[in-house]
Design a protein around this motif. Structure first.
Motif, PDB file in Angstrom:
ATOM      1  N   ALA A 277       0.833  -1.203   0.000  1.00 46.06           N
ATOM      2  CA  ALA A 277       0.000   0.000   0.000  1.00 46.06           C
ATOM      3  C   ALA A 277       0.869   1.255   0.000  1.00 46.06           C
ATOM      4  O   ALA A 277       0.368   2.355   0.233  1.00 46.06           O
ATOM      5  N   GLN A 278       2.163   1.079  -0.239  1.00 42.60           N
ATOM      6  CA  GLN A 278       3.126   2.180  -0.296  1.00 42.60           C
ATOM      7  C   GLN A 278       3.188   2.957   1.020  1.00 42.60           C
ATOM      8  O   GLN A 278       3.394   4.165   1.035  1.00 42.60           O
ATOM      9  N   GLN A 279       3.028   2.245   2.135  1.00 39.71           N
ATOM     10  CA  GLN A 279       3.171   2.866   3.447  1.00 39.71           C
ATOM     11  C   GLN A 279       4.628   2.891   3.903  1.00 39.71           C
ATOM     12  O   GLN A 279       4.985   3.661   4.798  1.00 39.71           O
ATOM     13  N   ILE A 280       5.447   2.036   3.308  1.00 35.36           N
ATOM     14  CA  ILE A 280       6.868   1.984   3.614  1.00 35.36           C
ATOM     15  C   ILE A 280       7.609   1.533   2.366  1.00 35.36           C
ATOM     16  O   ILE A 280       7.111   0.706   1.610  1.00 35.36           O
ATOM     17  N   TYR A 281       8.783   2.135   2.141  1.00 35.40           N
ATOM     18  CA  TYR A 281       9.555   1.844   0.939  1.00 35.40           C
ATOM     19  C   TYR A 281      10.895   1.192   1.287  1.00 35.40           C
ATOM     20  O   TYR A 281      11.474   1.453   2.348  1.00 35.40           O
ATOM     21  N   ALA A 282      11.379   0.379   0.373  1.00 34.58           N
ATOM     22  CA  ALA A 282      12.755  -0.113   0.429  1.00 34.58           C
ATOM     23  C   ALA A 282      13.506   0.636  -0.657  1.00 34.58           C
ATOM     24  O   ALA A 282      13.117   0.595  -1.836  1.00 34.58           O
ATOM     25  N   ILE A 283      14.554   1.347  -0.278  1.00 37.43           N
ATOM     26  CA  ILE A 283      15.257   2.217  -1.213  1.00 37.43           C
ATOM     27  C   ILE A 283      16.701   1.750  -1.358  1.00 37.43           C
ATOM     28  O   ILE A 283      17.416   1.571  -0.373  1.00 37.43           O
ATOM     29  N   GLU A 284      17.121   1.586  -2.597  1.00 38.91           N
ATOM     30  CA  GLU A 284      18.495   1.170  -2.887  1.00 38.91           C
ATOM     31  C   GLU A 284      19.369   2.402  -3.049  1.00 38.91           C
ATOM     32  O   GLU A 284      19.059   3.293  -3.829  1.00 38.91           O
ATOM     33  N   ARG A 285      20.452   2.436  -2.283  1.00 36.44           N
ATOM     34  CA  ARG A 285      21.393   3.546  -2.361  1.00 36.44           C
ATOM     35  C   ARG A 285      22.805   2.996  -2.421  1.00 36.44           C
ATOM     36  O   ARG A 285      23.238   2.311  -1.512  1.00 36.44           O
ATOM     37  N   ALA A 286      23.468   3.321  -3.503  1.00 38.07           N
ATOM     38  CA  ALA A 286      24.852   2.873  -3.670  1.00 38.07           C
ATOM     39  C   ALA A 286      24.985   1.369  -3.485  1.00 38.07           C
ATOM     40  O   ALA A 286      25.935   0.879  -2.886  1.00 38.07           O
ATOM     41  N   GLY A 287      24.008   0.621  -4.010  1.00 39.41           N
ATOM     42  CA  GLY A 287      24.081  -0.832  -3.960  1.00 39.41           C
ATOM     43  C   GLY A 287      23.630  -1.450  -2.656  1.00 39.41           C
ATOM     44  O   GLY A 287      23.726  -2.669  -2.482  1.00 39.41           O
ATOM     45  N   LYS A 288      23.136  -0.641  -1.736  1.00 36.78           N
ATOM     46  CA  LYS A 288      22.673  -1.166  -0.453  1.00 36.78           C
ATOM     47  C   LYS A 288      21.248  -0.682  -0.200  1.00 36.78           C
ATOM     48  O   LYS A 288      20.761   0.234  -0.845  1.00 36.78           O
ATOM     49  N   TRP A 289      20.588  -1.302   0.774  1.00 35.19           N
ATOM     50  CA  TRP A 289      19.172  -1.044   1.010  1.00 35.19           C
ATOM     51  C   TRP A 289      18.918  -0.337   2.328  1.00 35.19           C
ATOM     52  O   TRP A 289      19.535  -0.648   3.343  1.00 35.19           O
ATOM     53  N   THR A 290      18.018   0.655   2.299  1.00 32.00           N
ATOM     54  CA  THR A 290      17.530   1.306   3.511  1.00 32.00           C
ATOM     55  C   THR A 290      16.016   1.389   3.401  1.00 32.00           C
ATOM     56  O   THR A 290      15.447   1.114   2.348  1.00 32.00           O
ATOM     57  N   PHE A 291      15.357   1.775   4.495  1.00 29.82           N
ATOM     58  CA  PHE A 291      13.896   1.721   4.529  1.00 29.82           C
ATOM     59  C   PHE A 291      13.327   3.044   5.013  1.00 29.82           C
ATOM     60  O   PHE A 291      13.847   3.648   5.946  1.00 29.82           O
ATOM     61  N   GLN A 292      12.266   3.489   4.356  1.00 35.11           N
ATOM     62  CA  GLN A 292      11.706   4.806   4.638  1.00 35.11           C
ATOM     63  C   GLN A 292      10.189   4.741   4.714  1.00 35.11           C
ATOM     64  O   GLN A 292       9.536   4.202   3.823  1.00 35.11           O
TER      65      GLN A 292
END
Length: 223
Positions: free
Chosen positions: A50-65
């Motif tokens: 439901a797009q309440q939380i995202y997994a974001i790739e940055r410089a080949g690694k993953w963070t969550f927002q």
């Protein structure tokens, strides 16, 4: 040992969809990345589909927002959320008034979120400034900040107001950031953007950020 077939509370089909859509990037997420994402979604009670939380790739690694919809959902669960006013830009212009003014980029945005406190509807104000919030790459606004600056600034202002009104929003965000700290070094991205603003070409800035061992070490390499 075989790889886990599910990510925390997600079923196998949801896990497959997350790999192919939500966490589809240049680098393939590891089992640990996937399990961590599932754990955070479960603890926060948020739905990535439901797009309440995202997994974001940055410089080949993953963070969550957590998205603005996620923050609203957390506020709604409290039973005290009483809505929000429309965003006001610059000298107090509404959305349509701002568009009619002919300006494309607002300097500041204010959003008021309402919360029921001991039976009284109370206001909590969030203020976001474009100069402080706009994300840039190579000295220019990037992504949605280039395409929809007023919308992005309104989201930032509302997010700030929600965090003021509902501390649990910030607590969950901090949990997500703490849990993800070993998954991504966000400072490398931030400092690479800073190096670009100092005049380095993007590829050199990226290369330096990847080999630097700390912010100070990166600064010394740039100099």
């Amino acid at each position: 040992m075989s790889a886990p077939s599910t990510i925390s509370h997600f079923n196998p089909e949801q896990t497959r969809l997350i790999k192919q859509t939500i966490m589809a990037g240049k680098s393939t997420p590891t089992d640990n990345d996937l399990a961590l994402f599932g754990l955070i979604c479960q603890r926060a009670g948020l739905d990535p589909f439901a797009q309440q939380i995202y997994a974001i790739e940055r410089a080949g690694k993953w963070t969550f927002q957590i998205s603005i919809d996620g923050l609203r959902a957390i506020a709604e669960r409290s039973g005290q959320y009483a809505g929000s006013d429309e965003p006001l830009f610059d000298e107090g212009l509404g959305v349509y008034e701002f568009e009619e003014s002919g300006r494309e980029i607002p300097k500041v945005c204010k959003v008021t979120v309402w919360k029921i406190v001991q039976g009284v509807r109370c206001p909590f104000v969030g203020i976001a400034r474009y100069s402080e919030c706009c994300q840039k790459y190579n000295g220019k606004p990037s992504g949605l900040w280039e395409k929809r600056p007023s919308t992005m600034l309104a989201v930032r202002a509302e997010s700030q107001a929600l965090r003021k009104a509902f501390p649990q929003c910030q607590q969950i965000e901090q949990y997500a950031e703490v849990e993800a700290v070993e998954t991504v070094d966000d400072w490398r991205v931030n400092e690479a953007n800073w190096a670009i603003e100092q005049g380095l070409d993007p590829q050199t800035a990226h290369d330096i950020s990847q080999v630097a061992t700390s912010k100070q070490n990166l600064l010394e390499r740039v100099k």
